[in-house]
Write a protein that holds these residues in place. Structure first.
Motif, PDB file in Angstrom:
ATOM      1  N   HIS A 162       0.826  -1.201   0.000  1.00 32.79           N
ATOM      2  CA  HIS A 162       0.000   0.000   0.000  1.00 32.79           C
ATOM      3  C   HIS A 162       0.871   1.267   0.000  1.00 32.79           C
ATOM      4  O   HIS A 162       2.006   1.235   0.459  1.00 32.79           O
ATOM      5  N   GLY A 166       5.903   1.938   3.458  1.00 30.62           N
ATOM      6  CA  GLY A 166       7.314   2.047   3.833  1.00 30.62           C
ATOM      7  C   GLY A 166       8.229   1.245   2.930  1.00 30.62           C
ATOM      8  O   GLY A 166       9.342   0.885   3.328  1.00 30.62           O
ATOM      9  N   SER A 200      11.485  12.512   7.202  1.00 28.26           N
ATOM     10  CA  SER A 200      11.329  11.066   7.347  1.00 28.26           C
ATOM     11  C   SER A 200      11.508  10.342   6.017  1.00 28.26           C
ATOM     12  O   SER A 200      11.552   9.119   5.969  1.00 28.26           O
ATOM     13  N   ALA A 204      14.043   6.792   1.898  1.00 24.70           N
ATOM     14  CA  ALA A 204      13.292   6.423   0.692  1.00 24.70           C
ATOM     15  C   ALA A 204      13.922   7.038  -0.545  1.00 24.70           C
ATOM     16  O   ALA A 204      13.830   6.499  -1.637  1.00 24.70           O
ATOM     17  N   GLY A 217       6.693  12.740  -2.829  1.00 26.43           N
ATOM     18  CA  GLY A 217       6.871  11.736  -1.775  1.00 26.43           C
ATOM     19  C   GLY A 217       6.361  10.357  -2.153  1.00 26.43           C
ATOM     20  O   GLY A 217       6.059   9.544  -1.303  1.00 26.43           O
ATOM     21  N   ILE A 218       6.232  10.098  -3.457  1.00 25.62           N
ATOM     22  CA  ILE A 218       5.775   8.769  -3.867  1.00 25.62           C
ATOM     23  C   ILE A 218       6.678   8.245  -4.976  1.00 25.62           C
ATOM     24  O   ILE A 218       7.382   9.004  -5.621  1.00 25.62           O
ATOM     25  N   PRO A 240       5.620   1.272  -7.416  1.00 25.42           N
ATOM     26  CA  PRO A 240       4.848   2.319  -6.755  1.00 25.42           C
ATOM     27  C   PRO A 240       3.582   1.774  -6.118  1.00 25.42           C
ATOM     28  O   PRO A 240       2.918   0.918  -6.680  1.00 25.42           O
ATOM     29  N   HIS A 242       1.070   3.768  -5.311  1.00 25.37           N
ATOM     30  CA  HIS A 242      -0.060   4.592  -5.707  1.00 25.37           C
ATOM     31  C   HIS A 242      -0.855   3.941  -6.832  1.00 25.37           C
ATOM     32  O   HIS A 242      -0.284   3.426  -7.776  1.00 25.37           O
ATOM     33  N   ASN A 298       5.924  -4.211   8.604  1.00 29.97           N
ATOM     34  CA  ASN A 298       6.786  -3.049   8.814  1.00 29.97           C
ATOM     35  C   ASN A 298       6.239  -2.100   9.887  1.00 29.97           C
ATOM     36  O   ASN A 298       5.076  -2.197  10.289  1.00 29.97           O
ATOM     37  N   LYS A 299       7.080  -1.196  10.313  1.00 27.36           N
ATOM     38  CA  LYS A 299       6.754  -0.147  11.295  1.00 27.36           C
ATOM     39  C   LYS A 299       6.342  -0.754  12.634  1.00 27.36           C
ATOM     40  O   LYS A 299       5.522  -0.187  13.352  1.00 27.36           O
ATOM     41  N   THR A 302       6.306   1.275  15.755  1.00 24.90           N
ATOM     42  CA  THR A 302       5.206   2.188  16.137  1.00 24.90           C
ATOM     43  C   THR A 302       4.179   1.511  17.045  1.00 24.90           C
ATOM     44  O   THR A 302       3.311   2.164  17.597  1.00 24.90           O
TER      45      THR A 302
END
Ligand SMILES: Nc1nc2c(ncn2[C@@H]2O[C@H](COP(=O)(O)OP(=O)(O)OP(=O)(O)O)[C@@H](O)[C@H]2O)c(=O)[nH]1
Length: 561
Positions: A162, A166, A200, A204, A217-218, A240, A242, A298-299, A302
């Protein structure tokens, strides 16, 4: 986006026809590389024009150079025709045309006479690609060379997931931890990112090289990066997330041996990802023949490295991957933090993550055996990039899907049906004599006009060429309702429009037997045999995988029969 990149893959013949001398502006800054090329080419053009050079302005020269991608000869021809000596009658055909370089110098020597410059301009048009001597072949037995070489395993993987899961950060971190990018570069990116208020994103940016991608940013195109471990040489295809860029993802997946599916473990993000592209990407990679998936959860930083959250995600993703047709023995899950680098190359040092005792992502990658390569099959390679390089005005790159090739080989480019020769080739920026299926190769071509070579074309052996067809039957899995009508057909980098003409049969999903003849519609999740007619002939053959899209949505994918 740098100008250089913008002009990769462009159709200059068409452009040149459209071009009428205007609109080169200095608004966009040239990259240093472009600036140097522009300066050198401007000087070359002035030299070639000789006494006539004063009749055109530097701006006119540079506009034309810009438009012809620094093609000095085309620029000279254009300027002669347009500004210096426009032909009043149709010029006679010049059969004695010499090579481009000869022309440039003879123009210089003769410059002054209108008649002669007319002939020179005509000469540009009449230049014969075939006048160039053919490159020599060493006539190697490539397959036995390959066996002797004991070269490292090579594998390509696509990174899907998605938007904002990340993916790029994770890959940037992987390259950093494997020393394929240095800390200084990351620091530079971090400073640049901070100045744009997007600190952040620094990691990337290792993958998202283009300014346009950075500011949005994509990830826009397929970013390819390479890295090696002790056993394997990997190519990353960062697709990608998107949804507007799904065609690029299809192109990436069609070159991949396996996939890393990145899911965002942050509260709520995983759930919205599942509803979003995670599911569509999983369906697509499966439809493109990818059977091995590493799921990077991932992440996890958090959510305090919650094992419960990891288990919950593992359970849900396993469920939908198996419903999508993946065998769970081919699916592994690794809890990671792309941002901090936990469990990518090095185990997490966070005590909260100590519950995880499995392999790191890199170990899992190394354990992922690439598919068996079709080394002894006829050569097939889809062109993923066409560009101009210092070695050749026409360089292509792509992954060899089947067969092998070597320097000096004749190639056939489909659909143009034109022959070219391999002047030289490179693997991982090193010159080599040969390459085999599974490898991503850069080929410097000779004896062909670039207008015959485009992204998405297929390179094959002239003795066993791929055919070009405009009607075919395909067995598809429907993602949406299918009915006769317009569709976009995607195969690797090829996209072309076509039409579902007929739907002869609805098939049993498991046995493939006909369940119903001529259904009026095919419902989502059903398997059907459909007939497609393309707007023009395209290189396609049985066994290839295609994806059908309509109005920006993926509606089906399947195998050509
Ligand atoms: N806390 C935390 N943040 C992360 C992690 N990985 C990525 N991020 C952040 O998530 C955001 C999106 O990351 P990207 O790597 O650009 O995501 P992507 O999946 O490549 O996005 P697209 O290119 O748009 O598909 C950035 O702000 C990252 O810094 C992680 O492991 N932990």
């Amino acid at each position: 986006m740098s100008r250089h990149q913008a002009y990769r893959n462009y159709d200059y013949e068409n452009d040149l026809e459209e071009y009428d001398g205007g609109n080169y502006s200095d608004e966009e800054e040239l990259s240093p590389e472009d600036e140097a090329q522009m300066k050198a080419a401007t000087a070359e053009v002035s030299t070639a024009l000789g006494n006539e050079a004063h009749k055109v302005s530097t701006a006119q020269i540079q506009q034309s150079l810009w438009h012809t991608y620094y093609d000095v000869d085309k620029t000279v021809a254009y300027l002669l025709n347009k500004f210096i000596a426009p032909p009043t009658t149709k010029p006679p055909k010049n059969k004695e045309a010499a090579s481009n370089k000869k022309l440039a110098s003879s123009t210089k020597k003769k410059g002054g006479s209108d008649e002669k410059t007319d002939q020179a301009a005509d000469g540009v048009k009449a230049l014969k690609i075939n006048d160039t001597p053919l490159p020599k072949s060493k006539n190697l037995d490539v397959l036995s060379e390959f066996e002797k070489s004991k070269s490292k395993k090579s594998a390509s993987f696509v990174v899907v997931g998605h938007v904002d899961a990340g993916k790029s950060t994770l890959m940037g971190r992987l390259l950093l931890d494997l020393n394929f990018v240095d800390q200084r570069t990351i620091e530079r990116y971090r400073k640049e990112a901070e100045s744009m208020g997007k600190s952040s994103f620094a990691l990337a940016w290792v993958l998202d090289q283009r300014t346009e991608e950075r500011s949005r940013g994509i990830t826009i195109d397929i970013a390819t990066n390479k890295f090696e471990t002790a056993t394997t040489s990997f190519t990353i295809l960062d697709a990608p997330g998107h949804r507007d860029f799904i065609p690029n993802m299809i192109a990436g997946a069609s070159q991949a041996d396996f996939a890393i599916l990145v899911v965002d473990a942050a509260t709520g993000a995983f759930e919205s990802g599942l509803k979003g592209q995670t599911r569509e990407h999983a369906l697509l990679i499966r439809s493109m023949g990818v059977s091995r998936v590493l799921v990077a959860v991932n992440k996890l930083d958090t959510v305090g490295w919650s094992q419960e959250r990891f288990d919950e995600i593992e359970q849900q993703v396993s469920g939908f991957l198996s419903a999508t047709g993946f065998q769970l023995t081919n699916v592994s899950f690794v809890p990671v933090s792309g941002l901090l680098g936990d469990n990518l190359v090095n185990r997490s040092q966070d005590p909260a993550a100590s519950w995880f005792t499995g392999e790191t992502l890199v170990k899992e990658l190394e354990n992922s055996e690439p598919m068996v390569r079709a080394l002894d099959k006829p050569l097939r390679m889809t062109i993923s990039e066409v560009f101009r390089s210092t070695q050749s005005p026409l360089t292509i790159s792509g992954r060899i899907d089947a067969g092998s090739l070597q320097a000096g080989d004749a190639l056939l480019i489909q659909p143009s049906g034109e022959k070219a020769y391999i002047k030289s080739l490179e693997l991982d920026s090193e010159p080599v004599d040969w390459a085999v299926a599974g490898q991503n190769v850069v080929i410097h071509l000779s004896n062909i006009d670039p207008i015959h070579v485009r992204v998405g074309d297929i390179v094959c052996d002239p003795k066993s060429p791929i055919g070009c067809i405009d009607t075919f039957t395909v067995k598809v899995l429907a993602f949406d309702i299918l009915m006769p009508g317009q569709v976009d057909v995607h195969r690797g980098r090829l996209h072309a429009s076509g039409q579902i003409m007929e739907m002869p049969a609805l098939l049993d999903k498991v046995k493939g037997t006909v369940v119903k003849k001529n259904p009026k519609i095919v419902k989502p999740a059903s398997v059907a045999r459909i007939r497609i007619k393309m707007g023009s002939k395209v290189p396609l053959e049985a066994g290839q995988r295609v994806v059908l899209r309509s109005n920006g949505e993926t509606i089906a994918a399947g195998l050509l029969e």
